[in-house]
Enzyme design. Structure first.
Site, PDB file in Angstrom:
ATOM      1  N   GLU A  92      55.864 -36.163 -17.151  1.00 12.03           N
ATOM      2  CA  GLU A  92      56.713 -35.201 -17.857  1.00 12.03           C
ATOM      3  C   GLU A  92      57.298 -34.173 -16.896  1.00 12.03           C
ATOM      4  OE1 GLU A  92      54.489 -33.585 -21.141  1.00 12.03           O
ATOM      5  OE2 GLU A  92      54.469 -35.509 -22.214  1.00 12.03           O
ATOM      6  N   ARG A 142      54.014 -30.656 -15.995  1.00 13.30           N
ATOM      7  CA  ARG A 142      55.488 -30.641 -15.985  1.00 13.30           C
ATOM      8  C   ARG A 142      56.097 -30.120 -14.692  1.00 13.30           C
ATOM      9  NH1 ARG A 142      54.049 -29.325 -21.457  1.00 13.30           N
ATOM     10  NH2 ARG A 142      54.489 -31.171 -22.711  1.00 13.30           N
ATOM     11  N   THR A 186      49.563 -27.671 -19.414  1.00 16.46           N
ATOM     12  CA  THR A 186      50.466 -28.801 -19.181  1.00 16.46           C
ATOM     13  C   THR A 186      51.812 -28.353 -18.626  1.00 16.46           C
ATOM     14  OG1 THR A 186      51.240 -28.655 -21.476  1.00 16.46           O
ATOM     15  CG2 THR A 186      49.434 -30.184 -21.036  1.00 16.46           C
ATOM     16  N   GLY A 202      46.937 -26.029 -26.266  1.00 15.24           N
ATOM     17  CA  GLY A 202      45.789 -25.845 -27.138  1.00 15.24           C
ATOM     18  C   GLY A 202      46.064 -25.061 -28.396  1.00 15.24           C
ATOM     19  N   THR A 250      50.051 -20.513 -28.584  1.00 15.54           N
ATOM     20  CA  THR A 250      50.025 -20.648 -27.131  1.00 15.54           C
ATOM     21  C   THR A 250      51.430 -20.759 -26.543  1.00 15.54           C
ATOM     22  OG1 THR A 250      49.711 -23.033 -27.382  1.00 15.54           O
ATOM     23  CG2 THR A 250      47.742 -21.690 -27.057  1.00 15.54           C
ATOM     24  N   ASP A 313      53.466 -27.807 -38.065  1.00 18.81           N
ATOM     25  CA  ASP A 313      53.414 -28.034 -36.613  1.00 18.81           C
ATOM     26  C   ASP A 313      54.779 -27.853 -35.949  1.00 18.81           C
ATOM     27  OD1 ASP A 313      51.291 -28.669 -34.658  1.00 18.81           O
ATOM     28  OD2 ASP A 313      52.643 -30.285 -34.067  1.00 18.81           O
TER      29      ASP A 313
END
Length: 545
Positions: A92, A142, A186, A202, A250, A313
């Site tokens: 990514e 990333r 990430t 998270g 987050t 979400d």
């Protein structure tokens, strides 16, 4: 501080350099690499020969001024080299380039490559972390941040590493969480002035979101901005008792930065538990928000919440793109975000004032529109124990993959996703080391995902053009536009494509044979323009013959 491997491993032995238990540096360069990325270069816009930060420059526009490759000659584009990065089958990363050197990451590994040939110059490696959950268990990364002769990267377990850009040697290693394995990382770090800014993943896993700043030279902690208000703070009514410590919100993408007036922009993730039966009353600040922070102090300047009391979400971590343009007859400093909830938002970035929201997907049933104050008009649809069909689905109407803005066409480009899912809700108690969704999703019979590349004028109520993708709807390829009149993007059929930025006409494609879950960039070495993208476990670089 991690142990550094004392063995010098040469290129033919790269696969054998595994003797270090904690970390290793593999150096193939015959002489030291000369890298000195100045703060002034990070401030420059738009990106030119170098691509020194995640989006090219701080605006998030992903626009390159390079114009050797144009609509007339892009059909002659050829692959120049391919670099295989182990430890990940779904990169990514967005590569960064400075003075002919490319920097990439794969899981907890960092590489410096010759940007002309793809030859590895050095490699820093450390083992992946066991016991992580959710997205972090896939060890996605990333990319890096650059500052002077230093390279910064986040590890899967939320450590910030500082490497010497010339050799890959570890200079310092800072853990920026308390070791809770529900926290992970990430993102690519963002370097602003003399600070390195980081966040965590998270948001669905029962943690308290934050943005932390560290001194770029020493690694000393400078500030921490919590995205979950503590008891007694504004917005804390949504988080009774100690629930704010589990509430999510987050920051798992780098964000953007405006040096005038010194403001950092970044989106926050969904609240937790995700689709609750247990109460988190009210708007659930500061989840699903765009937050404007002072990067020196971490102080909140303003916020805008896209989806109050969100149940679907719909993270707001999509790139907030900074554009200076006329809007409704007035010159404005704008921030634009294509949000996961299915609306394209335009705000005044000086104060967060809501200016407009435009629906960009057909499959959208959670809201009937956006009111004059920017709040959604809810339809009352919510997850249920039997399962409720909700659109957009769990993947969102768009996601973290990069949008772009071309000042010549005045169009905003991004990949949209038409999709729906059945959302289920159930009670769930928080347990360390477990996700905290309080739900599940399953396929909605008769609904199939489809990706569409859209081009919007900022004042338009419908796209200027649509480029419908062929594929399963599961890719995460982003976009980049250039002054050569092109939009490059990773399509939904495993191809890297170039299309006409004005019309959406397809002009060129290269089938990588791998799903693309990354966004493209462009750079130049000795006056020759290249475009590059990660696909599967490989980095591809292209140029004209």
């Amino acid at each position: 501080m991690a142990y550094l491997c004392p063995i010098l491993c040469f290129l033919p032995l790269l696969s054998l350099c595994t003797v270090c238990l904690s970390a290793q540096t593999v150096n193939h360069a015959s002489s030291a690499i000369a890298i000195d990325v100045q703060p002034a270069e990070l401030l420059a816009k738009p990106a030119q020969s170098n691509w020194p930060s995640y989006n090219g420059d701080y605006t998030g526009r992903r626009y390159s001024t390079l114009q050797e490759i144009t609509t007339k000659n892009v059909g002659n584009l050829r692959a120049q080299w391919v670099f295989h990065a182990p430890n990940s089958n779904s990169l990514e990363v967005t590569p960064l380039v400075a003075d002919g050197i490319m920097f990439i990451t794969s899981a907890n590994d960092a590489y410096a490559l010759d940007a002309q040939t793809g030859r590895a110059l050095w490699r820093y490696s450390r083992p992946v972390t066991e016991g992580l959950i959710d997205d972090a268990a896939q060890h996605h990364n990333r990319g890096v941040g650059l500052w002077h002769s230093r390279v910064y990267m986040e590890t899967d377990n939320a450590h910030l590493l500082c490497l010497d850009a010339r050799s890959g040697h570890l200079l310092w290693d800072v853990a920026y969480t308390d070791g809770n394995k529900n926290y992970a990382a990430t993102s690519a770090p963002m370097v602003v002035k003399d600070k390195v800014l980081v966040g965590t993943s998270g948001g669905d896993d029962g943690v308290r979101g934050f943005v932390a700043a560290y001194d770029a030279e020493s690694g000393k902690h400078a500030s921490r901005s919590w995205t979950m208000p503590a008891p007694g703070e504004f917005g804390s009514s949504s988080w009774p008792g100690e629930s704010y410590n589990l509430g999510g919100g987050t920051r798992w993408m780098p964000g953007t930065f405006d040096p005038h007036p010194n403001t950092l922009f970044g989106g926050t993730s969904t609240p937790a538990p995700g689709f609750p039966r247990a109460p988190r009353p009210g708007d659930d600040l500061y989840t699903d928000c765009l937050m404007a922070l002072d990067p020196d102090t971490g102080k909140l300047k303003w916020f805008f919440q896209f989806t109050p009391h969100e149940l679907f979400d719909y993270d707001a971590t999509e790139t907030p793109v900074l554009v200076d343009a006329m809007f409704h007859g007035q010159p404005r400093k704008l921030v634009v975000q294509a949000n996961r909830n299915g609306f394209l938002y335009v705000l005044d970035r000086t104060d967060g004032k809501f200016l407009s929201a435009t629906r960009f997907v057909e499959k959208l049933n959670w809201a009937s529109g956006i009111d004059p104050h920017g709040r959604p008009v809810r339809t009352g649809i919510k997850p249920s124990s039997q399962g409720t069909r909700i659109c957009p689905g769990f993947a969102g109407a768009t996601n973290w993959y990069a949008p772009s803005f071309n000042p010549s066409t005045a169009l905003f480009y991004f990949l949209a996703s038409e999709n729906c899912d059945l959302f289920l809700a159930k009670s769930q108690e928080f347990k360390p080391g477990k996700t905290y969704y309080s739900t599940g999703v399953r396929h909605s019979e008769g609904d199939y995902a489809q990706k569409i590349l859209l081009a919007f004028a900022l004042e338009g109520d419908k796209p200027g053009w649509r480029y419908v993708q062929t594929g399963p709807g599961h890719s995460s390829g982003g976009t980049m536009s250039t002054s050569g009149g092109l939009v490059f993007f990773g399509d939904d059929a495993q191809s890297f494509e170039a299309i006409d930025a004005s019309s959406g006409k397809p002009l060129w494609h290269f089938n990588t044979g791998q799903t693309i879950s990354a966004s493209p960039m462009s750079y130049a070495v000795d006056g020759k323009q290249y475009v590059a993208i990660a696909a599967g476990s490989d980095i591809f670089s292209f140029a004209l013959p």
